[in-house]
Design an enzyme around this catalytic site. Structure first.
Site, short mmCIF file in Angstrom:
data_model
loop_
_atom_site.label_atom_id
_atom_site.label_comp_id
_atom_site.label_asym_id
_atom_site.label_seq_id
_atom_site.Cartn_x
_atom_site.Cartn_y
_atom_site.Cartn_z
N LYS A 9 93.20 73.51 -30.45
CA LYS A 9 93.17 72.08 -30.75
C LYS A 9 94.15 71.34 -29.85
O LYS A 9 95.15 71.88 -29.39
CB LYS A 9 93.45 71.79 -32.21
CG LYS A 9 94.88 71.92 -32.67
CD LYS A 9 95.00 71.48 -34.12
CE LYS A 9 96.41 71.66 -34.64
NZ LYS A 9 96.56 71.06 -35.97
N SER A 25 79.31 62.51 -25.99
CA SER A 25 80.32 63.50 -25.64
C SER A 25 81.72 62.92 -25.70
O SER A 25 81.93 61.76 -26.03
CB SER A 25 80.08 64.07 -24.24
OG SER A 25 80.31 63.05 -23.28
N TYR A 58 80.51 67.24 -27.82
CA TYR A 58 80.79 68.31 -26.86
C TYR A 58 81.66 67.77 -25.74
O TYR A 58 81.75 66.56 -25.51
CB TYR A 58 79.49 68.91 -26.30
CG TYR A 58 78.68 67.92 -25.50
CD1 TYR A 58 78.82 67.83 -24.13
CD2 TYR A 58 77.79 67.05 -26.14
CE1 TYR A 58 78.08 66.90 -23.40
CE2 TYR A 58 77.06 66.13 -25.42
CZ TYR A 58 77.21 66.05 -24.05
OH TYR A 58 76.49 65.13 -23.34
#
Length: 128
Positions: A9, A25, A58
């Site tokens: 993360k 995205s 993504y």
């Protein structure tokens, strides 16, 4: 049994821009991607610390060192420039792998400069 665990993360990233016209995205500085052990096209869960919004998209690789965190397409409606977000990736693994897995955490400052990183349960590596 297969388990879904946090892989990595980027913590406390600041959204730098948005592009509603792009097809979707999140664009992330490629240096930050390397440090967080994330890759282009990888699925991410994004949490907006300002409004509680959560969404999946993504990764698109941004310019190295640009500190860009840009939301594209519909994702640009989930956070505004200046909002603080957490970007998370996950991995599917069996119980044996999960037992020794330690996610990578990259913590950035208000300008998306890397401050420190660590694997969960291990000491911080100071970066700035």
């Amino acid at each position: 049994m297969k388990l879904h665990l946090l892989k990595s993360k980027i913590h406390n990233a600041i959204v730098t821009s948005g592009d509603l016209e792009y097809e979707g995205s999140i664009t992330i500085d490629s240096e930050l991607l390397e440090m967080a052990q994330m890759i282009p096209n990888e699925k991410v869960l994004v949490v907006n610390n300002n409004n509680g919004e959560r969404f999946e998209t993504y990764i698109i690789k941004g310019d190295y060192g640009s500190r860009v965190i840009q939301l594209n397409g519909a994702a640009a409606r989930c956070a505004l420039p200046g909002d603080e977000i957490i970007i998370m990736t996950f991995a599917v693994m069996d119980e044996e792998e999960a037992g020794s897995h330690k996610p990578m955490v990259l913590i950035v400052d208000r300008n998306n400069n890397p401050k420190r990183r660590h694997r969960v349960g291990e000491e911080d590596e100071l970066l700035s």
